[in-house]
Design a protein around this motif. Structure first.
Motif, PDB file in Angstrom:
ATOM      1  N   GLY A 162      66.840  23.665  11.531  1.00  0.00           N
ATOM      2  CA  GLY A 162      67.826  22.724  11.009  1.00  0.00           C
ATOM      3  C   GLY A 162      69.206  23.141  11.478  1.00  0.00           C
ATOM      4  N   VAL A 163      69.359  23.344  12.783  1.00  0.00           N
ATOM      5  CA  VAL A 163      70.633  23.811  13.332  1.00  0.00           C
ATOM      6  C   VAL A 163      71.257  22.739  14.234  1.00  0.00           C
ATOM      7  N   SER A 164      70.416  21.952  14.889  1.00  0.00           N
ATOM      8  CA  SER A 164      70.956  20.963  15.814  1.00  0.00           C
ATOM      9  C   SER A 164      71.634  19.828  15.047  1.00  0.00           C
TER      10      SER A 164
ATOM     11  N   LYS B 152      71.873  17.041  16.187  1.00  0.00           N
ATOM     12  CA  LYS B 152      71.009  15.869  16.430  1.00  0.00           C
ATOM     13  C   LYS B 152      70.004  15.691  15.281  1.00  0.00           C
ATOM     14  N   THR B 153      69.503  16.789  14.718  1.00  0.00           N
ATOM     15  CA  THR B 153      68.478  16.643  13.675  1.00  0.00           C
ATOM     16  C   THR B 153      69.038  16.694  12.258  1.00  0.00           C
ATOM     17  N   ILE B 154      70.162  17.405  12.022  1.00  0.00           N
ATOM     18  CA  ILE B 154      70.632  17.486  10.613  1.00  0.00           C
ATOM     19  C   ILE B 154      71.782  16.527  10.319  1.00  0.00           C
TER      20      ILE B 154
ATOM     21  N   LEU C  87      68.916  31.994  13.894  1.00  0.00           N
ATOM     22  CA  LEU C  87      68.839  30.529  13.920  1.00  0.00           C
ATOM     23  C   LEU C  87      67.816  30.001  14.927  1.00  0.00           C
ATOM     24  N   ASN C  88      67.348  28.806  14.671  1.00  0.00           N
ATOM     25  CA  ASN C  88      66.522  28.046  15.610  1.00  0.00           C
ATOM     26  C   ASN C  88      67.464  27.386  16.642  1.00  0.00           C
ATOM     27  N   PRO C  89      66.942  26.872  17.756  1.00  0.00           N
ATOM     28  CA  PRO C  89      67.804  26.205  18.727  1.00  0.00           C
ATOM     29  C   PRO C  89      68.684  25.102  18.137  1.00  0.00           C
TER      30      PRO C  89
ATOM     31  N   TRP D  37      60.149  32.164   7.718  1.00  0.00           N
ATOM     32  CA  TRP D  37      60.539  31.555   8.989  1.00  0.00           C
ATOM     33  C   TRP D  37      60.311  30.047   8.898  1.00  0.00           C
ATOM     34  N   SER D  38      61.069  29.292   9.695  1.00  0.00           N
ATOM     35  CA  SER D  38      60.923  27.850   9.514  1.00  0.00           C
ATOM     36  C   SER D  38      60.678  27.032  10.773  1.00  0.00           C
ATOM     37  N   GLU D  39      60.674  27.609  11.937  1.00  0.00           N
ATOM     38  CA  GLU D  39      60.303  26.791  13.110  1.00  0.00           C
ATOM     39  C   GLU D  39      58.786  26.937  13.284  1.00  0.00           C
ATOM     40  N   SER D  40      58.107  25.809  13.441  1.00  0.00           N
ATOM     41  CA  SER D  40      56.652  25.833  13.289  1.00  0.00           C
ATOM     42  C   SER D  40      55.928  26.691  14.332  1.00  0.00           C
ATOM     43  N   SER D  41      56.454  26.775  15.577  1.00  0.00           N
ATOM     44  CA  SER D  41      55.760  27.614  16.570  1.00  0.00           C
ATOM     45  C   SER D  41      56.007  29.094  16.289  1.00  0.00           C
TER      46      SER D  41
ATOM     47  N   MET E 138      64.649  20.995  25.098  1.00  0.00           N
ATOM     48  CA  MET E 138      64.514  19.578  25.507  1.00  0.00           C
ATOM     49  C   MET E 138      64.268  18.660  24.307  1.00  0.00           C
ATOM     50  N   ILE E 139      63.866  19.209  23.173  1.00  0.00           N
ATOM     51  CA  ILE E 139      63.554  18.361  22.019  1.00  0.00           C
ATOM     52  C   ILE E 139      64.771  18.192  21.093  1.00  0.00           C
ATOM     53  N   VAL E 140      65.481  19.281  20.827  1.00  0.00           N
ATOM     54  CA  VAL E 140      66.570  19.190  19.835  1.00  0.00           C
ATOM     55  C   VAL E 140      67.927  18.853  20.447  1.00  0.00           C
ATOM     56  N   SER E 141      67.985  18.745  21.794  1.00  0.00           N
ATOM     57  CA  SER E 141      69.256  18.384  22.414  1.00  0.00           C
ATOM     58  C   SER E 141      69.299  16.888  22.741  1.00  0.00           C
TER      59      SER E 141
ATOM     60  N   GLY F  22      52.132  21.662  25.157  1.00  0.00           N
ATOM     61  CA  GLY F  22      51.431  20.693  24.308  1.00  0.00           C
ATOM     62  C   GLY F  22      52.314  20.241  23.159  1.00  0.00           C
ATOM     63  N   LYS F  23      53.190  21.143  22.713  1.00  0.00           N
ATOM     64  CA  LYS F  23      54.108  20.783  21.631  1.00  0.00           C
ATOM     65  C   LYS F  23      55.120  19.744  22.120  1.00  0.00           C
ATOM     66  N   ALA F  24      55.746  20.005  23.285  1.00  0.00           N
ATOM     67  CA  ALA F  24      56.738  19.062  23.810  1.00  0.00           C
ATOM     68  C   ALA F  24      56.077  17.723  24.123  1.00  0.00           C
TER      69      ALA F  24
HETATM   70  C1  PMV Z   1      60.540  20.474  16.575  1.00  0.00           C
HETATM   71  C2  PMV Z   1      61.115  21.788  16.086  1.00  0.00           C
HETATM   72  O1  PMV Z   1      60.578  22.845  16.854  1.00  0.00           O
HETATM   73  C3  PMV Z   1      62.590  21.828  16.336  1.00  0.00           C
HETATM   74  C4  PMV Z   1      63.406  20.894  15.538  1.00  0.00           C
HETATM   75  O2  PMV Z   1      63.689  21.457  14.342  1.00  0.00           O
HETATM   76  P1  PMV Z   1      65.135  21.684  13.724  1.00  0.00           P
HETATM   77  O3  PMV Z   1      66.126  20.842  14.438  1.00  0.00           O
HETATM   78  O4  PMV Z   1      65.435  23.139  13.925  1.00  0.00           O
HETATM   79  O5  PMV Z   1      64.897  21.342  12.299  1.00  0.00           O
HETATM   80  C5  PMV Z   1      60.847  21.995  14.607  1.00  0.00           C
HETATM   81  C6  PMV Z   1      59.496  22.530  14.236  1.00  0.00           C
HETATM   82  O6  PMV Z   1      58.453  22.246  14.836  1.00  0.00           O
HETATM   83  O7  PMV Z   1      59.469  23.318  13.263  1.00  0.00           O
END
Ligand code: PMV
Ligand code: SF4
Length: 392
Positions: free
Chosen positions: A48-50, A52-54, A75-77, A134-138, A342-345, A359-361
């Motif tokens: 929950g750092v980008s 774009k997502t929060i 932090l996550n990306p 931890w909170s990022e699923s991978s 590539m996902i959170v930007s 596979g995740k992307a």
């Molecule tokens: C897709 C993901 O890897 C990144 C996006 O999550 P967030 O923007 O950090 O909440 C989140 C997840 O799978 O836990």
């Protein structure tokens, strides 16, 4: 739920509004999941750092918090590379909001390395049996399955509460009984490289949040990077937070394979590679690349020139540590990008078709980037940007 005296005091607001709010979050979670008490944790990884997502709502929520973390937290990306944001096509507005988010987390004492592979950072590697939040699923999947540490699938909010209190409710994957496999997955043919991401993509859709135990053919020898890709995809197309691999992952050999079992057919894995559209971006590093993957990219790109956009996402820490490899890769025209992916930007939203070995992307590109996604091996992805024919 039993609370110690100091925890009661925090809940009653004696340590201020922010910590009271954080304790309310953990106690509410604990009550929902029948936790008996809170346990101390070793580290926290906060998603929950980008921007774009929060968005603004997320920024306002964290801005109100006035407290400091008490355990190592990372932090996550976020939504951009903090140095190359202009080159990525990020707007001034987005940049300003993203830096505001980063500064709020920095003020709380959180390490502002933004990565989904904190386990590659020498001082952030958990140990077998460590309790984490931890909170990022991978990252959760890697910590639980490959390292044998213990974490639930935390949200960004509950992870932050744990970072500020140093504790988490004792339930779910922290308990032995929830780490027992609930389904067997037999894969009787050889898997290599990106096949693991394809397997996770296929199986995650079918098993939801089960705890699978894999039995691979003796010829299949997964590396840690292969397991990283498998877990990331299982968590994205399904909701798997923990898996075991017979003879390979640290807890697997304590368990019998359950009677309920899926036998995977080779055609199911091959069909993931079926897409034939022409990508205008090739993106590697979901989850962020390891040193071994950076080395392979450098070997394949050395002395060559890319003919399409190629992004390699890696933690800023590893990028700094292996500037030699980064130099070789970037001489080809490829971009080594940090702090983001590539996902959170939002920078990826301008592409129509993105090729990846993840596979995740593959699962997230259509919804998070509104682009078509095609899948190939790491080597195929690099061959495509070098202009060589794609065997679809
Ligand atoms: C897709 C993901 O890897 C990144 C996006 O999550 P967030 O923007 O950090 O909440 C989140 C997840 O799978 O836990
Ligand atoms: S690179 Fe992949 S695993 Fe890492 S944060 Fe982005 S989407 Fe999640």
């Amino acid at each position: 739920m039993y609370l110690q005296k100091d925890e009661e005091q925090i809940l009653n607001g004696e340590s201020g509004d922010s910590l009271q709010k954080m304790m309310e979050i953990l106690v509410t979670l604990g009550k929902i999941y029948d936790a008996e008490y809170l346990i101390p944790i070793k580290s926290v990884q906060i998603a929950g750092v980008s921007y774009k997502t929060i968005g603004d709502a997320g920024l306002e929520w964290i801005e109100d918090i006035d407290a400091q973390v008490v355990v190592p937290s990372i932090l996550n990306p976020m939504g951009m590379d903090r140095e190359r944001w202009r080159e990525m096509g990020i707007s001034e507005d987005f940049y300003r909001k993203q830096i505001e988010i980063l500064n709020v987390y920095r003020r709380m004492g959180i390490r502002i390395e933004c990565t989904c592979t904190p386990y590659y950072l020498e001082d952030s590697m958990p140990c077998l049996g460590d309790h984490l939040a931890w909170s990022e699923s991978s990252a959760i999947s890697f910590a639980n399955s490959v390292i044998g540490a213990r974490t639930n699938r935390e949200s960004g909010i509950s992870a932050l509460a744990s970072a500020l209190l140093g504790k988490t409710p004792y339930y779910g994957y922290h308990l032995d009984e929830n780490r027992v496999p609930t389904i067997g997955i037999e894969v009787p043919f050889t898997l290599t490289g990106s096949d693991f991401g394809a397997l996770g993509y296929v199986i995650g859709k079918v098993i939801g949040d089960c705890v699978p135990i894999f039995e691979f053919a003796p010829s299949t020898k997964p590396s840690d990077d292969d397991l990283k890709s498998l877990g990331a995809a299982l968590a994205a197309s399904g909701a798997v937070a923990l898996y075991h691999v017979k003879g390979r992952t640290p807890e697997a050999d304590r368990f019998e394979v359950p009677e309920e079992k899926i036998v995977v057919e080779e055609g199911e894995i091959r069909s993931v590679y079926d897409g034939s559209s022409e990508p205008d971006l090739v993106a590697l590093g979901c989850p962020h690349l390891s040193i071994d993957e950076l080395e392979l990219a450098a070997e394949l790109l050395r002395g060559r020139k890319v003919k399409r956009e190629l992004w390699l996402c890696v933690s800023r820490y590893l990028k700094g540590k292996r500037a030699d490899l980064v130099g070789v890769i970037e001489s080809s025209g490829a971009k080594v990008i940090s702090d983001t992916c590539m996902i959170v930007s939002p920078a990826c939203d301008r592409f129509d078709c993105i090729m990846t070995d993840s596979g995740k992307a593959l699962n997230y590109i259509p919804t998070m980037c509104q682009a078509e996604a095609v899948f190939g091996s790491f080597r195929d992805c690099i061959e495509v940007v070098l202009g060589e024919a794609r065997d679809c």
